[in-house]
Design a protein around this motif. Structure first.
Motif, PDB file in Angstrom:
ATOM      1  N   GLY A 140      24.996  37.383  51.863  1.00 31.38           N
ATOM      2  CA  GLY A 140      24.055  37.591  51.204  1.00 31.38           C
ATOM      3  C   GLY A 140      24.045  38.340  49.899  1.00 31.38           C
ATOM      4  N   VAL A 141      23.063  38.241  49.037  1.00 29.37           N
ATOM      5  CA  VAL A 141      23.098  39.258  47.682  1.00 29.37           C
ATOM      6  C   VAL A 141      22.027  40.189  48.209  1.00 29.37           C
ATOM      7  CG1 VAL A 141      22.774  39.027  45.233  1.00 29.37           C
ATOM      8  CG2 VAL A 141      23.925  37.166  46.380  1.00 29.37           C
ATOM      9  N   SER A 142      22.500  41.331  47.946  1.00 28.37           N
ATOM     10  CA  SER A 142      21.252  42.636  47.718  1.00 28.37           C
ATOM     11  C   SER A 142      20.871  42.701  46.288  1.00 28.37           C
ATOM     12  CB  SER A 142      21.948  43.962  48.377  1.00 28.37           C
ATOM     13  OG  SER A 142      21.164  44.798  47.944  1.00 28.37           O
ATOM     14  N   ILE A 143      19.671  42.438  45.904  1.00 31.71           N
ATOM     15  CA  ILE A 143      19.401  42.538  44.599  1.00 31.71           C
ATOM     16  C   ILE A 143      19.636  43.988  44.093  1.00 31.71           C
ATOM     17  CG2 ILE A 143      17.348  42.419  42.839  1.00 31.71           C
ATOM     18  CD1 ILE A 143      18.617  39.759  43.914  1.00 31.71           C
ATOM     19  N   PHE A 144      18.954  44.929  44.993  1.00 32.14           N
ATOM     20  CA  PHE A 144      18.992  46.265  44.458  1.00 32.14           C
ATOM     21  C   PHE A 144      20.310  46.874  44.355  1.00 32.14           C
ATOM     22  CE2 PHE A 144      18.807  50.879  45.520  1.00 32.14           C
ATOM     23  CZ  PHE A 144      17.927  51.199  44.567  1.00 32.14           C
ATOM     24  N   HIS A 145      21.383  46.471  45.196  1.00 31.36           N
ATOM     25  CA  HIS A 145      22.475  46.980  44.980  1.00 31.36           C
ATOM     26  C   HIS A 145      23.399  46.467  43.896  1.00 31.36           C
ATOM     27  CE1 HIS A 145      22.452  48.126  49.256  1.00 31.36           C
ATOM     28  NE2 HIS A 145      23.416  48.845  49.030  1.00 31.36           N
ATOM     29  N   GLU A 146      23.122  45.021  43.487  1.00 31.03           N
ATOM     30  CA  GLU A 146      23.921  44.359  42.475  1.00 31.03           C
ATOM     31  C   GLU A 146      23.156  44.769  41.208  1.00 31.03           C
ATOM     32  OE1 GLU A 146      26.550  42.981  42.681  1.00 31.03           O
ATOM     33  OE2 GLU A 146      26.357  43.056  44.891  1.00 31.03           O
ATOM     34  N   PHE A 147      21.923  45.083  41.155  1.00 30.14           N
ATOM     35  CA  PHE A 147      21.215  45.633  39.991  1.00 30.14           C
ATOM     36  C   PHE A 147      21.851  47.004  39.426  1.00 30.14           C
ATOM     37  CE2 PHE A 147      17.421  48.018  38.378  1.00 30.14           C
ATOM     38  CZ  PHE A 147      17.663  47.793  36.846  1.00 30.14           C
ATOM     39  N   SER A 148      21.951  47.824  40.650  1.00 28.06           N
ATOM     40  CA  SER A 148      22.538  49.206  40.388  1.00 28.06           C
ATOM     41  C   SER A 148      23.845  49.304  39.850  1.00 28.06           C
ATOM     42  CB  SER A 148      22.148  50.202  41.802  1.00 28.06           C
ATOM     43  OG  SER A 148      23.176  49.817  42.698  1.00 28.06           O
ATOM     44  N   LYS A 149      24.752  48.251  40.321  1.00 27.05           N
ATOM     45  CA  LYS A 149      25.953  48.272  40.068  1.00 27.05           C
ATOM     46  C   LYS A 149      26.259  47.789  38.384  1.00 27.05           C
ATOM     47  CE  LYS A 149      28.480  45.970  42.654  1.00 27.05           C
ATOM     48  NZ  LYS A 149      29.040  44.654  43.316  1.00 27.05           N
ATOM     49  N   VAL A 150      25.347  46.651  38.190  1.00 26.34           N
ATOM     50  CA  VAL A 150      25.365  46.420  36.657  1.00 26.34           C
ATOM     51  C   VAL A 150      24.738  47.175  35.706  1.00 26.34           C
ATOM     52  CG1 VAL A 150      24.714  44.418  35.180  1.00 26.34           C
ATOM     53  CG2 VAL A 150      25.274  43.905  37.499  1.00 26.34           C
ATOM     54  N   ILE A 151      23.556  47.975  36.079  1.00 30.16           N
ATOM     55  CA  ILE A 151      23.004  48.792  35.164  1.00 30.16           C
ATOM     56  C   ILE A 151      23.735  50.268  34.894  1.00 30.16           C
ATOM     57  CG2 ILE A 151      21.628  50.243  36.877  1.00 30.16           C
ATOM     58  CD1 ILE A 151      20.215  48.772  33.548  1.00 30.16           C
ATOM     59  N   GLY A 152      24.815  50.344  35.922  1.00 29.65           N
ATOM     60  CA  GLY A 152      25.868  51.481  35.349  1.00 29.65           C
ATOM     61  C   GLY A 152      25.871  52.608  36.453  1.00 29.65           C
ATOM     62  N   VAL A 153      25.201  52.569  37.475  1.00 31.29           N
ATOM     63  CA  VAL A 153      25.120  53.709  38.592  1.00 31.29           C
ATOM     64  C   VAL A 153      25.367  52.598  39.964  1.00 31.29           C
ATOM     65  CG1 VAL A 153      24.206  55.924  39.263  1.00 31.29           C
ATOM     66  CG2 VAL A 153      24.147  55.184  36.857  1.00 31.29           C
ATOM     67  N   GLU A 154      26.240  52.596  40.435  1.00 29.56           N
ATOM     68  CA  GLU A 154      26.299  52.007  41.655  1.00 29.56           C
ATOM     69  C   GLU A 154      25.897  52.685  42.768  1.00 29.56           C
ATOM     70  OE1 GLU A 154      29.280  49.064  44.130  1.00 29.56           O
ATOM     71  OE2 GLU A 154      30.138  50.099  42.457  1.00 29.56           O
ATOM     72  N   ILE A 155      25.004  52.152  43.589  1.00 26.21           N
ATOM     73  CA  ILE A 155      24.455  53.163  44.581  1.00 26.21           C
ATOM     74  C   ILE A 155      25.406  52.619  45.993  1.00 26.21           C
ATOM     75  CG2 ILE A 155      22.599  51.541  45.286  1.00 26.21           C
ATOM     76  CD1 ILE A 155      21.151  54.117  46.033  1.00 26.21           C
ATOM     77  N   LYS A 156      25.790  53.235  46.943  1.00 28.06           N
ATOM     78  CA  LYS A 156      26.780  53.051  47.967  1.00 28.06           C
ATOM     79  C   LYS A 156      26.213  53.637  49.304  1.00 28.06           C
ATOM     80  CE  LYS A 156      30.808  52.953  44.879  1.00 28.06           C
ATOM     81  NZ  LYS A 156      32.240  53.659  44.654  1.00 28.06           N
ATOM     82  N   ASN A 157      26.175  52.761  50.220  1.00 28.78           N
ATOM     83  CA  ASN A 157      25.880  53.355  51.520  1.00 28.78           C
ATOM     84  C   ASN A 157      26.657  54.407  52.050  1.00 28.78           C
ATOM     85  OD1 ASN A 157      24.441  50.692  50.934  1.00 28.78           O
ATOM     86  ND2 ASN A 157      24.230  50.283  53.069  1.00 28.78           N
ATOM     87  N   VAL A 158      27.703  54.694  51.877  1.00 23.53           N
ATOM     88  CA  VAL A 158      28.654  55.677  52.304  1.00 23.53           C
ATOM     89  C   VAL A 158      27.852  56.917  51.820  1.00 23.53           C
ATOM     90  CG1 VAL A 158      30.784  54.463  52.181  1.00 23.53           C
ATOM     91  CG2 VAL A 158      30.055  55.568  50.358  1.00 23.53           C
ATOM     92  N   ASP A 159      26.929  57.084  50.945  1.00 25.43           N
ATOM     93  CA  ASP A 159      26.384  58.260  50.497  1.00 25.43           C
ATOM     94  C   ASP A 159      25.007  58.680  51.441  1.00 25.43           C
ATOM     95  OD1 ASP A 159      28.292  58.798  48.321  1.00 25.43           O
ATOM     96  OD2 ASP A 159      26.984  57.419  47.027  1.00 25.43           O
ATOM     97  N   GLY A 160      24.875  57.756  52.208  1.00 26.70           N
ATOM     98  CA  GLY A 160      23.742  58.042  53.216  1.00 26.70           C
ATOM     99  C   GLY A 160      22.967  56.655  52.955  1.00 26.70           C
TER     100      GLY A 160
END
Length: 370
Positions: A140-160
């Protein structure tokens, strides 16, 4: 030339217009697009893109058509939100924002509809103030994750895999001051530092760099010592400015040669300058008098616009599924800051996202009267 310019260098200009930093991918010296309705402008821009593509070998036209659909959908939810009251208003705001995000992803090459799409966030039934990040997988596609990646600050689950409401709210410059006035962020200091950022050139107009300045009064209420540490230390160096004793000045370590009367050199120089500044996590705020810049002294793992989307998801989800929690939130200590965010964050989001999508600088006309 002023004494300050003699000391620090004059502001770079292109075709007699000041060249300023913006994170939108715009050209050097690009004019402001003044619009009182960013949705209408965005749809007109998408129409011009759609009509300009005759042979759609790369399926770009198809993506623009989808992007326009979601932009129109976002506008519809925005119109509905203005006529609604909380908590229903919160749901309408979220849907207006996420549809604009989908338009942004499509313009950036994401062909949505090909996989199952999900919000990328959830509010667990046993949590009140913590959102949970969805697991990322190929199904599937996580809109929140993909948006954060493209906007320039990728959010990663490894950070919590959880995001606290306090973390989200503290990342919104629109409500930063009211949050501290209400003592919602104890044991922390204000972190959005108002700055003056100027792209400069030397007296011979052969070298280009930038300076950053802030008023000394902020030393007492913010952790401005961070400017001598980490990423700031790597990119900036403090400089003495005799002609202005009210501010502290920093100069970029990035200084390079360019040809003042060359379009190619200007474009290349501006691109390098913007790339260097981007890592400083400077946050633009749009006002009727233009843009103001704020330096995020303690950036979190989220881009400011990702935080806005997460906030809208939270209030929308609470409205739909958690009536008891909705009563607690709207009547409790978060009442004022949530109301302020509901009133101020969406419009900022619409203008900034339109600028990111179009790679232009969209601004509010001074003639606009609310």
């Amino acid at each position: 030339m002023t004494e300050l310019e003699k000391e620090l260098g004059e502001q770079v200009r292109r075709d007699y217009k000041a060249v300023k930093y913006f994170p939108f991918g715009n050209n050097s010296g690009a004019p402001f697009i003044l619009t009182s309705d960013p949705f209408s402008y965005l749809q007109a821009w998408l129409d011009s893109k759609i009509n300009g593509i005759k042979k759609d070998r790369g399926k770009k036209r198809k993506l623009y058509i989808k992007a326009k659909y979601f932009a129109e959908l976002g506008e519809g939810f925005h119109i509905s939100s203005k006529q609604a009251r909380m908590p229903a208003k919160g749901t309408m705001i979220y849907y207006s924002l996420i549809n604009l995000v989908k338009a942004y992803l499509l313009v950036n090459g994401y062909d949505l509809e090909t996989k199952t799409e999900h919000h990328g966030l959830s509010l667990p039934s046993n949590k009140k103030l913590n959102l949970k990040l969805a697991n990322i997988n190929d199904s599937g596609v996580s809109i929140f994750h993909e948006f954060s990646k493209v906007i320039g600050v990728e959010i990663k689950n490894v950070d919590g895999n959880e995001i606290k409401l306090d973390e989200i709210l503290r990342e919104l410059p629109e409500v930063h001051e009211i949050g501290y006035a209400l003592d919602l962020f104890p044991n922390t200091k204000r972190k959005f530092l108002p700055i003056e950022l100027i792209i400069r050139t030397n007296s011979t107009r052969k070298r280009i760099y930038y300076t950053l300045a802030y008023e000394k009064k902020f030393d007492k209420i913010m952790k401005t010592d961070k400017l001598t540490k980490g990423i700031f230390k790597n990119k900036l160096e403090p400089i003495e400015c005799k002609s202005d004793s009210s501010k502290k000045y920093y100069k970029s370590k990035l200084v390079f040669n360019y040809t003042n009367n060359s379009d190619t050199s200007h474009k290349m120089a501006y691109k390098k300058i913007c790339a260097d500044i981007k890592d400083l996590r400077i946050t633009p705020m749009i006002t009727r008098n233009g843009y103001r810049n704020y330096l995020n002294l303690e950036p979190s793992r989220m881009h400011r616009l990702s935080a806005t989307l997460a906030f809208a998801y939270y209030i929308g989800t609470v409205a739909r599924y958690r009536p008891t929690l909705n009563q607690e939130i709207l009547k409790g200590k978060y009442q004022s800051i949530i109301q302020e965010a509901v009133n101020s964050c969406p419009n900022q989001f619409f203008y900034l996202m339109t600028s990111y999508i179009t790679n232009q600088i969209c601004a509010i006309p001074m003639a606009k009267i609310e």
